[in-house]
Structures are given as C-alpha cells and as structure tokens.
Design a protein around this motif. Structure first.
Motif, PDB file in Angstrom:
ATOM      1  N   GLY A  95      39.342  48.278 150.984  1.00  0.00           N
ATOM      2  CA  GLY A  95      39.374  47.989 152.598  1.00  0.00           C
ATOM      3  C   GLY A  95      37.973  48.033 153.279  1.00  0.00           C
ATOM      4  O   GLY A  95      38.187  47.797 154.325  1.00  0.00           O
ATOM      5  N   GLY A  96      36.969  48.516 152.753  1.00  0.00           N
ATOM      6  CA  GLY A  96      35.788  48.679 153.264  1.00  0.00           C
ATOM      7  C   GLY A  96      35.283  47.420 153.908  1.00  0.00           C
ATOM      8  O   GLY A  96      34.930  47.145 155.101  1.00  0.00           O
ATOM      9  N   PRO A  97      35.101  46.383 153.086  1.00  0.00           N
ATOM     10  CA  PRO A  97      34.707  44.982 153.620  1.00  0.00           C
ATOM     11  C   PRO A  97      35.251  44.356 154.778  1.00  0.00           C
ATOM     12  O   PRO A  97      34.933  43.846 155.583  1.00  0.00           O
ATOM     13  N   LEU A  98      36.737  44.636 155.071  1.00  0.00           N
ATOM     14  CA  LEU A  98      37.713  44.396 156.023  1.00  0.00           C
ATOM     15  C   LEU A  98      37.495  45.335 157.219  1.00  0.00           C
ATOM     16  O   LEU A  98      37.183  45.075 158.146  1.00  0.00           O
ATOM     17  N   LEU A  99      37.650  46.341 156.947  1.00  0.00           N
ATOM     18  CA  LEU A  99      37.697  47.281 158.158  1.00  0.00           C
ATOM     19  C   LEU A  99      36.400  47.744 158.461  1.00  0.00           C
ATOM     20  O   LEU A  99      36.005  48.155 159.879  1.00  0.00           O
ATOM     21  N   ALA A 100      34.924  47.440 157.876  1.00  0.00           N
ATOM     22  CA  ALA A 100      33.797  47.749 158.555  1.00  0.00           C
ATOM     23  C   ALA A 100      33.656  46.844 159.694  1.00  0.00           C
ATOM     24  O   ALA A 100      32.766  47.037 160.342  1.00  0.00           O
ATOM     25  N   GLY A 101      34.123  45.690 159.641  1.00  0.00           N
ATOM     26  CA  GLY A 101      33.904  44.665 160.667  1.00  0.00           C
ATOM     27  C   GLY A 101      34.427  45.255 162.020  1.00  0.00           C
ATOM     28  O   GLY A 101      33.952  44.669 163.207  1.00  0.00           O
ATOM     29  N   LEU A 102      35.121  46.084 162.104  1.00  0.00           N
ATOM     30  CA  LEU A 102      35.481  46.975 163.469  1.00  0.00           C
ATOM     31  C   LEU A 102      34.347  47.444 164.093  1.00  0.00           C
ATOM     32  O   LEU A 102      34.421  47.602 165.425  1.00  0.00           O
ATOM     33  N   ALA A 103      33.252  47.698 163.454  1.00  0.00           N
ATOM     34  CA  ALA A 103      32.263  48.483 164.009  1.00  0.00           C
ATOM     35  C   ALA A 103      31.440  47.290 164.754  1.00  0.00           C
ATOM     36  O   ALA A 103      30.668  47.525 165.483  1.00  0.00           O
ATOM     37  N   PRO A 140      20.828  40.698 161.936  1.00  0.00           N
ATOM     38  CA  PRO A 140      21.042  40.880 163.413  1.00  0.00           C
ATOM     39  C   PRO A 140      21.902  41.978 163.917  1.00  0.00           C
ATOM     40  O   PRO A 140      22.864  42.549 163.177  1.00  0.00           O
ATOM     41  N   ALA A 141      21.525  42.696 165.131  1.00  0.00           N
ATOM     42  CA  ALA A 141      21.995  43.823 165.186  1.00  0.00           C
ATOM     43  C   ALA A 141      23.701  43.735 165.817  1.00  0.00           C
ATOM     44  O   ALA A 141      24.439  44.751 165.503  1.00  0.00           O
ATOM     45  N   SER A 142      24.243  42.566 166.151  1.00  0.00           N
ATOM     46  CA  SER A 142      25.422  42.315 166.384  1.00  0.00           C
ATOM     47  C   SER A 142      26.328  42.417 165.057  1.00  0.00           C
ATOM     48  O   SER A 142      27.781  42.376 165.063  1.00  0.00           O
ATOM     49  N   ARG A 143      25.818  42.243 163.653  1.00  0.00           N
ATOM     50  CA  ARG A 143      26.602  42.163 162.661  1.00  0.00           C
ATOM     51  C   ARG A 143      26.065  43.131 161.562  1.00  0.00           C
ATOM     52  O   ARG A 143      26.302  43.064 160.444  1.00  0.00           O
ATOM     53  N   ARG A 144      25.494  44.160 162.210  1.00  0.00           N
ATOM     54  CA  ARG A 144      25.000  45.375 161.137  1.00  0.00           C
ATOM     55  C   ARG A 144      26.204  46.248 160.580  1.00  0.00           C
ATOM     56  O   ARG A 144      26.494  46.490 159.623  1.00  0.00           O
ATOM     57  N   GLY A 145      27.241  46.347 161.404  1.00  0.00           N
ATOM     58  CA  GLY A 145      28.326  46.966 161.160  1.00  0.00           C
ATOM     59  C   GLY A 145      28.995  46.442 159.784  1.00  0.00           C
ATOM     60  O   GLY A 145      29.388  47.007 158.718  1.00  0.00           O
ATOM     61  N   GLN A 146      29.188  45.064 159.956  1.00  0.00           N
ATOM     62  CA  GLN A 146      29.961  44.442 158.693  1.00  0.00           C
ATOM     63  C   GLN A 146      28.906  44.551 157.434  1.00  0.00           C
ATOM     64  O   GLN A 146      29.548  44.412 156.273  1.00  0.00           O
ATOM     65  N   ALA A 147      27.640  44.130 157.644  1.00  0.00           N
ATOM     66  CA  ALA A 147      26.778  44.149 156.642  1.00  0.00           C
ATOM     67  C   ALA A 147      26.526  45.383 155.586  1.00  0.00           C
ATOM     68  O   ALA A 147      26.780  45.504 154.855  1.00  0.00           O
ATOM     69  N   PHE A 148      26.478  46.440 156.718  1.00  0.00           N
ATOM     70  CA  PHE A 148      26.666  47.909 156.098  1.00  0.00           C
ATOM     71  C   PHE A 148      27.739  48.323 155.428  1.00  0.00           C
ATOM     72  O   PHE A 148      27.721  48.632 154.233  1.00  0.00           O
ATOM     73  N   GLY A 149      28.853  47.640 155.666  1.00  0.00           N
ATOM     74  CA  GLY A 149      30.266  48.126 155.271  1.00  0.00           C
ATOM     75  C   GLY A 149      30.347  47.496 153.904  1.00  0.00           C
ATOM     76  O   GLY A 149      30.710  48.052 152.990  1.00  0.00           O
ATOM     77  N   LEU A 150      29.876  46.125 153.724  1.00  0.00           N
ATOM     78  CA  LEU A 150      29.771  45.383 152.599  1.00  0.00           C
ATOM     79  C   LEU A 150      28.945  46.179 151.359  1.00  0.00           C
ATOM     80  O   LEU A 150      29.301  46.274 150.256  1.00  0.00           O
ATOM     81  N   VAL A 151      27.808  46.404 151.824  1.00  0.00           N
ATOM     82  CA  VAL A 151      26.947  47.299 151.016  1.00  0.00           C
ATOM     83  C   VAL A 151      27.564  48.544 150.470  1.00  0.00           C
ATOM     84  O   VAL A 151      27.497  48.852 149.517  1.00  0.00           O
TER      85      VAL A 151
END
Length: 430
Positions: free
Chosen positions: A81-89, A357-368
């Motif tokens: 679920g991490g790659p999906l839910l990380a986008g909430l950030a 980009p700052a607006s996409r860090r949550g998703q990127a960090f979640g994937l990693v």
C-alpha cells in the motif's frame, strides 16, 4: 586599484566555501524539535509494541510460525500500500496527514490492547497500523526539507538517522524489561498513548502549511499520482541512480537477519549465543550512528556527494572478510565498519531532495521507502535460505561481494550525474 570590502578577497583570489550546519543550530528550530520528539516517542512505543505483540501471539498460539507470521505483517503493508497511500502527502497538508495517521493508529493499537481481541482481528489491526505508517513517513520526509533548508536538512536527517539506530540498539532490551513489568496488553496501551502524544506535539509544535499545489493546478487521482511518481523517479537518470543507492541496503542489512545462526557458529552455549546475537545485531546500528555523526559533521556538503560512491562500497566491502571465519571481535569490527559506510545514505537523501519537485516529494519518498522494505525483506529471506545450505559466514561474504559489485557500478553512474547537484550546494563566501 579599486577598493575592496574588508574581509573579502579581491578578484581571482576570491574563494568559495560551503557552510556546514551544526546540530545545535538544527535543534534550535522549534518545528524540528517537535518532529524529533514525536519521532522518539513513536519509536519507543513501537519497540514496546513489537515485544508485546510477539509475546502476546506466542502466549495465545504457542506457535513460532504464527509469531513470525505476525512479525512479517510489519513488512507487507508498506510494500503493497505504500506507493498508493504515500500520494496522500502530496494531496493534503502534510502536517494534517501526520496528525490523522497518529490519531487513527492510536485508536487501532488501543483496540489491540483489549485482552479478548480475537487473533484474526489482531492480525488485521496490525496490518492497518503498519499500513498507515506509509503516508505518515512520506509526509514527514516531504515536510522536513520545508523546515530545514540547505545543509540543515542533512544535519537534521543525520540526527533522525542516529535516533533511529540508537532506539534499535537500546529499545528491545528496555522494551523487554518494561513488558515483563507491566504486561503485554498494558505495553500495547502505552504504545497507543505515544501515538496520541506524537499527534499533540505535532499539533502544537509544527506550523500549519497549505496542501502542496499540483504542478498543473489539478489534483490527479491517487492511481494517476502513483504512476506519475514512478515515471518521475525511474524516468530520471539521477533519481534512478539515487534510488539504487538507497536500495543497496538490501545487501548490507542481510547479516542482521542471520545474526542468530552466525552467533551459533561462534559458540555452543545457549546463553553465550544470545549475548553474541545481541552484539552482532547492535554492530551495524552502532557503525551507522558513528558514520552519520562523522559524515554530517566533518565532511562538506559537496564532499559528501563526491565520496558517496566510496562510502557505498565501504558499506559492503568489509563483509567479505567474514569468509575467513574470523573471531567475534573481528566480526564486530567488520560489521561496525560496514555500518559506518552506510552513512552515504545521508548524501543520497539530500541529493534526492534536490532533484524532486517539492509538490511531489511525498509520492517519491513513499515509492523509495516501499522499495527499501522490499529489498530488505527479500535480502533477509534469500540470506536465510542460503545460510541453511552454505552456512552464515560465506553467505555474509557473498552478500558483501555482490553489494560491492553493485556499489562500484552505481559509483560510476553517479560520477556522471553529480556535477549539477554539487553546483547547487556550493555557496560562495559573501
């Protein structure tokens, strides 16, 4: 000759320097203190919960497999679920995401503490609690660069890293003592309290910030954000290399997963094996604490980026010495040295922040983060199976050799990608 300002070198003699942040400077920032204290509380509570949960499951089932299966649930949810839910950030205000996750986890862990809770429901609650760690971790990782700018981010990351490792070293022993005193159910209840305390600290100590503004002005669906994040991370050569640096840990954390059978090769006495296991499992976290302190305190920002490849090699190369079946003191030294090499993750993390980009860090960090858990779980699983056939010493050595080979290739790729990022962190003397 034109006059120059006092304290400034003229023309061609002007030099550039890089300012390194200090730990006291980072701790002086109230928002970071709030994040750090909340992190400490959550980590300590999680250590109590892991010990309490293991004891509780074993008491109910008397099954080692059931106990191990529940522990495995702590790896599975973030991977799925991490790659999906990380986008909430990246869709909602990051402070709000963290507070909501803490409150919901407090309620779920509180239900786990109920003595009459059925075992299947207990497993489902564990799954949900760990699943919520994905958006929380992604939100915190994305928020930290907004609180700490420049080299302060590296110093703050180092402090968080050292805190994590220190809690790992001390938490299980202290947790076992606490649980032995208050019982498993009360230990879970105490974990619920730590989540509530963390939410309260975040509410008081972290400023409100608006939700990240989407790049095109339109919020995409969670699935679209996940696909877009994957394209961002894996479509950029620099980010792809940095992600591979992060996932290199799958090789050098493998020894911790087979610490018990490794200890059994050094002694036949059960008590001594237990003691040696504790020393082995604490060796790499100890090295990581030492390495993170030295790397963040005494190496310049651009120097960290230049030496990142060498440090990555150091994280794996010492493990090859285990093929010689050295005595315990040498094994501990080799594992501590490998842990020190793992401090390169600080530079990789800072470079990753520079490129996303700052607006996409949550998703990127979640994937990693999801990939990190996956490679660690797979590495330990493969290492355990191989140790069953070959013995632990050659398996640790093979992991070191394989990791070193990958680290060399990554270092070569990084040499061609690091120039632009190094230019960004260099600051001329005013």
């Amino acid at each position: 000759m034109a006059a120059t300002r006092p304290g400034r070198l003229p023309g061609r003699h002007r030099r550039s320097a890089e300012r390194q942040a200090t730990y006291s400077e980072v701790f002086a920032i109230g928002e970071f203190r709030a994040l750090w204290v909340g992190q400490c509380l959550s980590l300590l509570g999680d250590q109590l919960a892991q010990v309490a949960l293991a004891l509780l499951v074993f008491e109910r089932t008397r099954s080692p497999f059931a106990t191990a299966a529940v522990y495995a649930l702590t790896y599975l949810p973030p991977i799925l679920g991490g790659p999906l839910l990380a986008g909430l950030a990246d869709r909602y205000a990051r402070r709000q995401v963290m507070i909501v996750c803490d409150v919901v986890r407090a309620l779920l862990v509180g239900l786990m503490a109920v003595p009459s809770m059925p075992f299947p429901v207990l497993c489902a609650l564990v799954f949900c609690v760990v699943l919520l760690s994905s958006p929380f971790t992604a939100a915190r990782a994305a928020l930290l660069p907004e609180i700490l700018e420049g080299d302060r981010y590296v110093a703050g990351s180092a402090l968080q890293n050292m805190t994590n490792q220190a809690v790992q070293m001390l938490g299980f022993a202290a947790g076992a003592g606490v649980i032995a005193t208050i019982g498993a159910h009360h230990g879970l209840a105490l974990d619920a309290v730590t989540f509530l305390a963390s939410a309260l600290i975040l509410t008081i100590g972290v400023l409100r910030r608006p939700a990240p503004y989407p790049e095109n002005g339109i919020h995409a669906s969670i699935w679209s954000m996940t696909k877009s994040g994957a394209r961002l991370v894996f479509g950029d050569k620099r980010l792809r290399t940095l992600v591979m640096f992060a996932w290199l840990c799958g090789f050098y954390v493998l020894p911790e997963g087979i610490a018990v059978p490794y200890a059994a090769t050094l002694s036949d006495d059960p008590r001594t094996i237990t003691l040696i296991t504790g020393l082995l499992m604490a060796a790499m976290p100890t090295g990581t604490v030492l390495g993170a302190f030295a790397f963040s305190r005494f190496v310049t920002p651009s120097g960290r980026l230049r030496t990142m490849g060498w440090m990555a090699m150091l994280s794996c190369a010492p493990l090859m010495g285990c093929v010689l079946r050295p005595p315990l003191a040498i094994v501990l030294a080799l594992w501590i040295l490998a842990g020190m090499g793992g401090a390169y993750q600080l530079a990789a993390n800072a470079a990753f922040v520079q490129c996303v980009p700052a607006s996409r860090r949550g998703q990127a960090f979640g994937l990693v983060q999801s990939g990190l858990l996956a490679v660690q779980g797979i590495g330990i699983l493969v290492g355990g199976a191989a140790a069953q056939a070959l013995g632990p010493e050659p398996v640790v050595a093979l992991a070191g050799a394989a990791g070193l080979s990958v680290a060399v290739m990554l270092a070569m790729l990084w040499t061609g990608s690091r120039t632009e990022i190094i230019t960004r962190v260099r600051t001329p003397v005013a």
